[in-house]
Design an enzyme around this catalytic site. Sequence first.
Site, PDB file in Angstrom:
ATOM      1  CD  GLU A   1       8.311  -6.826  -1.360  1.00 20.18           C
ATOM      2  OE1 GLU A   1       7.323  -6.097  -1.501  1.00 20.18           O
ATOM      3  OE2 GLU A   1       8.628  -7.329  -0.271  1.00 20.18           O
TER       4      GLU A   1
ATOM      5  CE  LYS B   1      10.495  -5.218   1.075  1.00 23.71           C
ATOM      6  NZ  LYS B   1       9.132  -4.643   1.011  1.00 23.71           N
ATOM      7  N   GLY B   2       7.388  -8.599   3.615  1.00 27.11           N
ATOM      8  CA  GLY B   2       6.692  -9.801   3.174  1.00 27.11           C
ATOM      9  C   GLY B   2       5.277  -9.923   3.703  1.00 27.11           C
TER      10      GLY B   2
ATOM     11  CB  SER C   1      -0.939  -0.005   1.214  1.00 26.40           C
ATOM     12  OG  SER C   1      -0.190  -0.115   2.411  1.00 26.40           O
TER      13      SER C   1
ATOM     14  N   GLY D   1       2.809  -8.715   2.499  1.00 27.49           N
ATOM     15  CA  GLY D   1       1.951  -8.945   1.324  1.00 27.49           C
ATOM     16  C   GLY D   1       2.369 -10.184   0.543  1.00 27.49           C
TER      17      GLY D   1
ATOM     18  CG  ASP E   1       9.302  -2.886  -1.676  1.00 27.57           C
ATOM     19  OD1 ASP E   1       8.104  -2.662  -1.474  1.00 27.57           O
ATOM     20  OD2 ASP E   1       9.753  -4.030  -1.893  1.00 27.57           O
ATOM     21  N   GLY E   2       8.102  -0.573   0.262  1.00 21.97           N
ATOM     22  CA  GLY E   2       7.657  -0.396   1.642  1.00 21.97           C
ATOM     23  C   GLY E   2       8.304  -1.419   2.556  1.00 21.97           C
ATOM     24  CB  ALA E   3       9.716  -1.968   5.368  1.00 22.19           C
ATOM     25  CG  ASP E   4       5.489  -5.873   6.495  1.00 21.62           C
ATOM     26  OD1 ASP E   4       4.415  -5.335   6.181  1.00 21.62           O
ATOM     27  OD2 ASP E   4       6.055  -6.717   5.788  1.00 21.62           O
TER      28      ASP E   4
HETATM   29  O1  R5P Z   1       5.130  -8.378   0.648  1.00 19.77           O
HETATM   30  C1  R5P Z   1       4.891  -7.192   0.819  1.00 19.77           C
HETATM   31  C2  R5P Z   1       5.895  -6.179   1.048  1.00 19.77           C
HETATM   32  O2  R5P Z   1       7.044  -6.583   1.722  1.00 19.77           O
HETATM   33  C3  R5P Z   1       5.398  -4.827   1.513  1.00 19.77           C
HETATM   34  O3  R5P Z   1       6.319  -3.904   1.044  1.00 19.77           O
HETATM   35  C4  R5P Z   1       5.244  -4.694   3.005  1.00 19.77           C
HETATM   36  O4  R5P Z   1       4.377  -5.702   3.479  1.00 19.77           O
HETATM   37  C5  R5P Z   1       4.716  -3.315   3.408  1.00 19.77           C
HETATM   38  O5  R5P Z   1       3.453  -3.153   2.877  1.00 19.77           O
HETATM   39  P1  R5P Z   1       2.571  -1.852   3.157  1.00 19.77           P
HETATM   40  O6  R5P Z   1       3.284  -0.708   2.526  1.00 19.77           O
HETATM   41  O7  R5P Z   1       1.250  -2.175   2.508  1.00 19.77           O
HETATM   42  O8  R5P Z   1       2.439  -1.719   4.642  1.00 19.77           O
END
Ligand code: R5P
Length: 224
Positions: free
Chosen positions: A102, A93-94, A27, A96, A80-83
């Site tokens: 990634e 990460k991961g 997201s 999603g 890229d994003g991260a958790d």
């Molecule tokens: O597998 C998904 C990725 O690693 C995402 O970048 C991570 O989960 C962050 O997602 P979000 O920006 O939706 O919080």
Amino acid sequence: MNLKQIAAEKAVEWIKDGMTIGLGTGSTAFFAIQKIGELVKAGLQVKAVPTSGSTEQLAREFGIPLTTFAEAGKLDITIDGADEVDSQFNLIKGGGGALLREKIVAAHSKTFIVVVDESKLVPTLGTFPLPVEVIPFAYEWTMEEINERLQADFKPRMKDGQKFVTDNGNYILDYSFGTIPSPTDVQEKLNCLTGVVEHGLFIDMADIVIVGRADGTVDVLERS
Ligand SMILES: O=C[C@H](O)[C@H](O)[C@H](O)COP(=O)(O)O
């Protein structure tokens, strides 16, 4: 403005004409992809490698030209994003399920920019469950071996009542540690296990972390 959006749009400022870029998943990465799409419409020349099927679809919708590793060689930038992000720029990460692609894309990028809202910053990784991607073949044995080494609670990731299947046709096990005092230790335990394809610990990979703050400001943190 949305905190994820301000972080993601700030990161897009690093992208210049002629670059090849990695497009993250999730997201937060969404807002970067959307912004890059706008810039491409306005004339920016880039080629991109997506990190998941969903990101590939988004890139196509936003009119971002795609390329392959064979064509692109090393990428200039990946956003890229991260958790979770700790103070050493280590990541989980991961969330999603896109961790494998990634990690490959980030590892082949000159600059890896992570975009997050401030809720993702943590003193120590581990509150967010660590995703471990495993080969479906005999995954019960792999699971047993992982459990023996990690000694942490886990849940097989599910979707619509079925095991979640990644873009690479694998399963994900989510490990709840609560806290991971030594991410490198966990990484070492997982890296040499047959049947484990990849895990969501991204250690020493992020070059820049861009954080959207609740007061509407954005912090650009660079690895020293
Ligand atoms: O597998 C998904 C990725 O690693 C995402 O970048 C991570 O989960 C962050 O997602 P979000 O920006 O939706 O919080």
